[in-house]
Design a protein around this motif. Structure first.
Motif, mmCIF file in Angstrom:
data_model
loop_
_atom_site.group_PDB
_atom_site.id
_atom_site.type_symbol
_atom_site.label_atom_id
_atom_site.label_comp_id
_atom_site.label_asym_id
_atom_site.label_seq_id
_atom_site.Cartn_x
_atom_site.Cartn_y
_atom_site.Cartn_z
ATOM 1 N N LYS A 14 0.823 -1.222 0.000
ATOM 2 C CA LYS A 14 0.000 0.000 0.000
ATOM 3 C C LYS A 14 0.849 1.260 0.000
ATOM 4 N N CYS A 18 4.395 5.329 -3.392
ATOM 5 C CA CYS A 18 5.133 6.550 -3.018
ATOM 6 C C CYS A 18 6.478 6.306 -2.356
ATOM 7 N N GLY A 30 7.245 10.080 -1.892
ATOM 8 C CA GLY A 30 7.634 10.075 -0.478
ATOM 9 C C GLY A 30 9.104 9.729 -0.351
ATOM 10 N N LEU A 33 12.641 4.900 2.722
ATOM 11 C CA LEU A 33 12.387 4.621 4.142
ATOM 12 C C LEU A 33 13.428 3.727 4.814
ATOM 13 N N VAL A 36 14.370 4.338 8.691
ATOM 14 C CA VAL A 36 13.457 5.358 9.243
ATOM 15 C C VAL A 36 13.109 5.092 10.713
ATOM 16 N N ILE A 41 12.545 12.665 12.818
ATOM 17 C CA ILE A 41 11.393 12.898 11.937
ATOM 18 C C ILE A 41 11.787 13.902 10.850
ATOM 19 N N GLY A 42 11.404 13.580 9.616
ATOM 20 C CA GLY A 42 11.755 14.468 8.500
ATOM 21 C C GLY A 42 13.260 14.501 8.270
ATOM 22 N N HIS A 44 15.420 12.544 6.287
ATOM 23 C CA HIS A 44 16.155 12.139 5.071
ATOM 24 C C HIS A 44 16.699 13.403 4.429
ATOM 25 N N TYR A 49 10.482 17.961 2.960
ATOM 26 C CA TYR A 49 9.326 17.614 3.790
ATOM 27 C C TYR A 49 8.393 18.811 3.962
ATOM 28 N N SER A 50 7.179 18.497 4.414
ATOM 29 C CA SER A 50 6.249 19.550 4.829
ATOM 30 C C SER A 50 6.832 20.265 6.046
ATOM 31 N N PHE A 71 1.264 7.988 13.523
ATOM 32 C CA PHE A 71 1.298 8.614 12.189
ATOM 33 C C PHE A 71 0.587 7.725 11.172
ATOM 34 N N LEU A 72 0.901 6.429 11.193
ATOM 35 C CA LEU A 72 0.333 5.526 10.180
ATOM 36 C C LEU A 72 -1.149 5.251 10.418
ATOM 37 N N LYS A 83 2.155 16.296 4.010
ATOM 38 C CA LYS A 83 1.802 16.106 2.601
ATOM 39 C C LYS A 83 1.740 14.628 2.230
ATOM 40 N N ALA A 85 -0.339 11.941 1.438
ATOM 41 C CA ALA A 85 -1.744 11.796 1.067
ATOM 42 C C ALA A 85 -2.162 10.337 1.177
ATOM 43 N N PHE A 86 -2.330 9.886 2.392
ATOM 44 C CA PHE A 86 -2.660 8.487 2.667
ATOM 45 C C PHE A 86 -3.606 8.482 3.862
ATOM 46 N N VAL A 98 3.838 -3.557 9.562
ATOM 47 C CA VAL A 98 4.607 -2.748 8.615
ATOM 48 C C VAL A 98 5.775 -2.049 9.327
HETATM 49 C C1 HEM Z 1 6.322 10.398 4.804
HETATM 50 C C2 HEM Z 1 5.520 5.729 5.870
HETATM 51 C C3 HEM Z 1 2.130 5.553 2.393
HETATM 52 C C4 HEM Z 1 3.714 9.806 0.727
HETATM 53 C C5 HEM Z 1 6.363 9.167 5.434
HETATM 54 C C6 HEM Z 1 7.124 8.855 6.609
HETATM 55 C C7 HEM Z 1 6.902 7.554 6.892
HETATM 56 C C8 HEM Z 1 5.988 7.029 5.916
HETATM 57 C C9 HEM Z 1 7.496 6.757 8.048
HETATM 58 C C10 HEM Z 1 8.034 9.825 7.356
HETATM 59 C C11 HEM Z 1 9.413 9.708 6.751
HETATM 60 C C12 HEM Z 1 10.490 10.573 7.351
HETATM 61 O O1 HEM Z 1 10.272 11.338 8.293
HETATM 62 O O2 HEM Z 1 11.625 10.488 6.824
HETATM 63 C C13 HEM Z 1 4.528 5.274 5.012
HETATM 64 C C14 HEM Z 1 3.944 3.939 5.069
HETATM 65 C C15 HEM Z 1 2.938 3.917 4.143
HETATM 66 C C16 HEM Z 1 2.943 5.202 3.452
HETATM 67 C C17 HEM Z 1 4.406 2.832 6.006
HETATM 68 C C18 HEM Z 1 1.940 2.811 3.850
HETATM 69 C C19 HEM Z 1 1.307 2.186 4.904
HETATM 70 C C20 HEM Z 1 2.291 6.660 1.594
HETATM 71 C C21 HEM Z 1 1.591 6.917 0.349
HETATM 72 C C22 HEM Z 1 2.036 8.128 -0.112
HETATM 73 C C23 HEM Z 1 3.017 8.625 0.835
HETATM 74 C C24 HEM Z 1 0.584 5.960 -0.304
HETATM 75 C C25 HEM Z 1 1.631 8.883 -1.361
HETATM 76 C C26 HEM Z 1 0.319 8.954 -1.742
HETATM 77 C C27 HEM Z 1 4.518 10.356 1.709
HETATM 78 C C28 HEM Z 1 5.028 11.725 1.675
HETATM 79 C C29 HEM Z 1 5.764 11.898 2.866
HETATM 80 C C30 HEM Z 1 5.699 10.636 3.594
HETATM 81 C C31 HEM Z 1 4.787 12.764 0.589
HETATM 82 C C32 HEM Z 1 6.402 13.182 3.373
HETATM 83 C C33 HEM Z 1 5.350 13.816 4.285
HETATM 84 C C34 HEM Z 1 5.609 15.237 4.730
HETATM 85 O O3 HEM Z 1 6.652 15.818 4.413
HETATM 86 O O4 HEM Z 1 4.709 15.749 5.417
HETATM 87 N N1 HEM Z 1 5.677 8.038 5.033
HETATM 88 N N2 HEM Z 1 3.905 5.990 4.021
HETATM 89 N N3 HEM Z 1 3.154 7.714 1.858
HETATM 90 N N4 HEM Z 1 4.939 9.742 2.870
HETATM 91 FE FE1 HEM Z 1 4.395 7.891 3.445
#
Ligand code: HEM
Length: 107
Positions: A14, A18, A30, A33, A36, A41-42, A44, A49-50, A71-72, A83, A85-86, A98
């Protein structure tokens, strides 16, 4: 609850639209990971990041399993303005699995 990394690999499908993990993982929509779990947080360095994740990182917050779980579950509740979008993973077990899967990938 201790997660099952093997089951988590399936849940991660899922996320794959991204996110990448493993050898050669790159930032896509995204961040990659690898490493991670436990990272700031944020954190990489090459991902933009947002503001909300950036500020949490600047405050010294890290991705503990508890923070990842929150968060998840509902990304926009844990980090208003994210940002990612999940909608979130509703099942407690899916989140634990996960997170266990993510913990198998080092930086
Ligand atoms: C950020 C996990 C699904 C887009 C993150 C982060 C984690 C994560 C742990 C933070 C990373 C960090 O701080 O370095 C997951 C998991 C997912 C998932 C386990 C599925 C269960 C998705 C999907 C998308 C997405 C489907 C796109 C539609 C992003 C984006 C960020 C992000 C754009 C940066 C958010 C920000 O800067 O606010 N994700 N993610 N993720 N993820 Fe996901």
């Amino acid at each position: 609850m201790a997660g099952d990394a093997e089951a988590g690999e399936k849940v991660f499908r899922k996320c794959k639209a991204c996110h990448q993990v493993g050898e050669g993982a790159e930032n896509k929509t995204g961040p990659a990971l690898n490493g991670v779990v436990g990272r700031v947080i944020g954190g990489h360095e090459d991902f933009k990041y947002s503001k909300t994740l950036q500020e949490m990182g600047e405050a010294g917050d890290t991705w503990t399993p508890e923070h990842l779980d929150a968060f998840l579950k509902k990304p926009k509740d844990f980090a208003k303005g994210t940002k990612m979008a999940f909608a979130g993973l509703r099942k407690d077990e899916d989140r634990a699995d996960v997170i266990a899967y993510l913990a198998t990938f080092e930086e």
